[in-house]
Design an enzyme around this catalytic site. Structure first.
Site, PDB file in Angstrom:
ATOM      1  N   LYS A  13       0.826  -1.201   0.103  1.00 13.39           N
ATOM      2  CA  LYS A  13       0.010  -0.044  -0.207  1.00 13.39           C
ATOM      3  C   LYS A  13       0.913   1.243  -0.058  1.00 13.39           C
ATOM      4  O   LYS A  13       0.519   2.273  -0.875  1.00 13.39           O
ATOM      5  CB  LYS A  13      -0.935  -0.087   1.144  1.00 13.39           C
ATOM      6  CG  LYS A  13      -2.047  -0.686   1.326  1.00 13.39           C
ATOM      7  CD  LYS A  13      -3.123  -0.516   2.475  1.00 13.39           C
ATOM      8  CE  LYS A  13      -2.417  -0.494   3.829  1.00 13.39           C
ATOM      9  NZ  LYS A  13      -1.962  -2.081   4.281  1.00 13.39           N
ATOM     10  N   ARG A  88      -9.363   1.880   9.078  1.00 12.06           N
ATOM     11  CA  ARG A  88      -9.124   0.546   9.296  1.00 12.06           C
ATOM     12  C   ARG A  88     -10.210  -0.067  10.424  1.00 12.06           C
ATOM     13  O   ARG A  88     -10.107  -1.171  10.610  1.00 12.06           O
ATOM     14  CB  ARG A  88      -8.063   0.448  10.000  1.00 12.06           C
ATOM     15  CG  ARG A  88      -6.573   0.234   9.098  1.00 12.06           C
ATOM     16  CD  ARG A  88      -5.238   0.502  10.003  1.00 12.06           C
ATOM     17  NE  ARG A  88      -4.386  -0.325   9.284  1.00 12.06           N
ATOM     18  CZ  ARG A  88      -3.136   0.042   8.939  1.00 12.06           C
ATOM     19  NH1 ARG A  88      -3.053   1.505   8.756  1.00 12.06           N
ATOM     20  NH2 ARG A  88      -2.291  -0.446   8.442  1.00 12.06           N
ATOM     21  N   ARG A 127      11.131  -7.600   4.095  1.00  6.59           N
ATOM     22  CA  ARG A 127      11.155  -6.203   4.427  1.00  6.59           C
ATOM     23  C   ARG A 127      11.771  -5.661   5.679  1.00  6.59           C
ATOM     24  O   ARG A 127      12.468  -4.761   6.116  1.00  6.59           O
ATOM     25  CB  ARG A 127      10.019  -5.496   4.056  1.00  6.59           C
ATOM     26  CG  ARG A 127       9.799  -3.923   4.071  1.00  6.59           C
ATOM     27  CD  ARG A 127       8.427  -3.493   3.654  1.00  6.59           C
ATOM     28  NE  ARG A 127       7.547  -3.483   4.820  1.00  6.59           N
ATOM     29  CZ  ARG A 127       6.442  -3.384   4.927  1.00  6.59           C
ATOM     30  NH1 ARG A 127       5.622  -2.772   3.754  1.00  6.59           N
ATOM     31  NH2 ARG A 127       5.498  -3.360   5.722  1.00  6.59           N
ATOM     32  N   ARG A 133      12.163  -2.201  11.346  1.00  7.74           N
ATOM     33  CA  ARG A 133      10.900  -1.879  11.918  1.00  7.74           C
ATOM     34  C   ARG A 133      10.809  -2.475  13.215  1.00  7.74           C
ATOM     35  O   ARG A 133      11.203  -3.650  13.511  1.00  7.74           O
ATOM     36  CB  ARG A 133       9.753  -1.897  10.895  1.00  7.74           C
ATOM     37  CG  ARG A 133       9.643  -0.793   9.950  1.00  7.74           C
ATOM     38  CD  ARG A 133       8.411  -1.191   9.114  1.00  7.74           C
ATOM     39  NE  ARG A 133       7.189  -1.388   9.627  1.00  7.74           N
ATOM     40  CZ  ARG A 133       6.069  -1.061   9.060  1.00  7.74           C
ATOM     41  NH1 ARG A 133       5.941  -0.553   7.829  1.00  7.74           N
ATOM     42  NH2 ARG A 133       5.007  -1.229   9.527  1.00  7.74           N
ATOM     43  N   ARG A 144      -0.579  -8.782  13.059  1.00 12.67           N
ATOM     44  CA  ARG A 144      -0.884  -7.814  12.348  1.00 12.67           C
ATOM     45  C   ARG A 144      -1.833  -8.103  11.257  1.00 12.67           C
ATOM     46  O   ARG A 144      -2.850  -7.680  10.661  1.00 12.67           O
ATOM     47  CB  ARG A 144      -0.012  -6.785  11.798  1.00 12.67           C
ATOM     48  CG  ARG A 144       0.735  -6.180  12.607  1.00 12.67           C
ATOM     49  CD  ARG A 144       1.989  -5.495  11.928  1.00 12.67           C
ATOM     50  NE  ARG A 144       1.441  -4.202  11.323  1.00 12.67           N
ATOM     51  CZ  ARG A 144       2.124  -3.760  10.299  1.00 12.67           C
ATOM     52  NH1 ARG A 144       2.976  -4.296   9.765  1.00 12.67           N
ATOM     53  NH2 ARG A 144       1.717  -2.664   9.529  1.00 12.67           N
TER      54      ARG A 144
HETATM   55  P1  AMP Z   1       0.738   0.977   8.433  1.00  9.90           P
HETATM   56  O1  AMP Z   1       2.414   1.495   8.156  1.00  9.90           O
HETATM   57  O2  AMP Z   1       0.078   1.531   7.563  1.00  9.90           O
HETATM   58  O3  AMP Z   1       0.911  -0.653   8.450  1.00  9.90           O
HETATM   59  O4  AMP Z   1       0.665   1.402   9.875  1.00  9.90           O
HETATM   60  C1  AMP Z   1       1.689   1.006  11.076  1.00  9.90           C
HETATM   61  C2  AMP Z   1       0.910   1.013  12.233  1.00  9.90           C
HETATM   62  O5  AMP Z   1       0.356   2.303  12.639  1.00  9.90           O
HETATM   63  C3  AMP Z   1      -0.365  -0.037  12.239  1.00  9.90           C
HETATM   64  O6  AMP Z   1       0.076  -1.488  12.708  1.00  9.90           O
HETATM   65  C4  AMP Z   1      -1.059   0.656  13.403  1.00  9.90           C
HETATM   66  O7  AMP Z   1      -0.306   0.455  14.707  1.00  9.90           O
HETATM   67  C5  AMP Z   1      -1.025   2.008  13.252  1.00  9.90           C
HETATM   68  N1  AMP Z   1      -2.138   2.778  12.170  1.00  9.90           N
HETATM   69  C6  AMP Z   1      -1.746   3.073  11.100  1.00  9.90           C
HETATM   70  N2  AMP Z   1      -2.896   3.616  10.590  1.00  9.90           N
HETATM   71  C7  AMP Z   1      -3.736   3.271  11.548  1.00  9.90           C
HETATM   72  C8  AMP Z   1      -5.342   3.461  11.658  1.00  9.90           C
HETATM   73  N3  AMP Z   1      -5.897   3.780  10.468  1.00  9.90           N
HETATM   74  N4  AMP Z   1      -6.073   3.004  12.845  1.00  9.90           N
HETATM   75  C9  AMP Z   1      -5.322   2.583  13.714  1.00  9.90           C
HETATM   76  N5  AMP Z   1      -3.853   2.209  13.660  1.00  9.90           N
HETATM   77  C10 AMP Z   1      -3.263   2.703  12.576  1.00  9.90           C
END
Ligand code: AMP
Length: 190
Positions: A13, A88, A127, A133, A144
């Site tokens: 994404k 989400r 990754r 990370r 996740r």
């Molecule tokens: P991502 O890089 O989009 O996978 O986001 C990394 C982390 O940020 C996720 O695993 C969540 O802990 C937090 N996060 C990102 N977007 C959201 C969201 N819309 N709602 C809640 N937590 C989020």
């Protein structure tokens, strides 16, 4: 253009959001990136978000929604945006609906990148080795995926019912997937 990019963790994404936003001339707004920047800057928001992120859990809706409200009120998002990683949860869908309605706007499209979970877990483990990370152990990566399946996957149905959802095969070269998304967007926005 106001669009969402959805799909399970590891589906690419973030990468696609940057490429597509550039091609479409709209800002990519990634909640994950905003949280990571806040963690790095050790802001209050970052300190709060970090414990959820490290465990592979979602940051609470109130915190996430307030952050998105602020970000989307910035000038560059006035003419359109591509949201990556938001909404989400169902309450986040409601907040986004409200935010858009307040400005007399609506969503044009919701693109979901589709990929096999096992392929994604492999991709994320690779990754993780490169990026280092902090939410990158195999256990957290699998968690996740489970959180996505339980909390976020059902949202696809919501947007499908609104006639906004387009599903795109997320497996392939970056350019190849971008072209698929751009072609698919034409079918919903025309
Ligand atoms: P991502 O890089 O989009 O996978 O986001 C990394 C982390 O940020 C996720 O695993 C969540 O802990 C937090 N996060 C990102 N977007 C959201 C969201 N819309 N709602 C809640 N937590 C989020």
């Amino acid at each position: 253009m106001r669009m969402l990019l959805m799909g399970p963790p590891g589906a690419g994404k973030g990468t696609q959001a940057k490429v597509l936003a550039e091609r479409l001339g709209i800002p990519a707004v990634s909640t994950g990136d905003i949280f990571r920047q806040n963690v790095k800057d050790e802001t209050e928001l970052g300190l709060e978000a970090k414990r959820y992120m490290d465990a592979g859990n979602y940051v609470p809706d109130e915190v996430t929604n307030a952050m998105v409200r602020d970000r989307l009120s910035e000038a560059d998002a006035g003419a359109g945006f591509l949201l990556d990683g938001y909404p989400r949860t169902l309450p986040q869908v409601g907040t986004l609906d409200d935010l858009l309605a307040e400005h007399g706007h609506k969503l044009d499209a919701v693109v979901a990148l589709v990929a096999d979970t096992d392929v994604l877990v492999d991709r994320m483990l690779r990754r993780a080795k490169i990026d280092g990370r902090s939410d990158d152990s195999e256990e957290v990566i699998r968690h996740r995926q489970d959180v996505y399946t339980a909390e976020t996957k059902p949202l696809l149905q919501v947007y499908a019912q609104r006639g906004l959802l387009v599903e795109v095969d997320g497996v392939g070269e970056i350019d190849e997937v971008s072209e698929r998304v751009l072609a698919a967007l034409k079918t919903v926005t025309e």
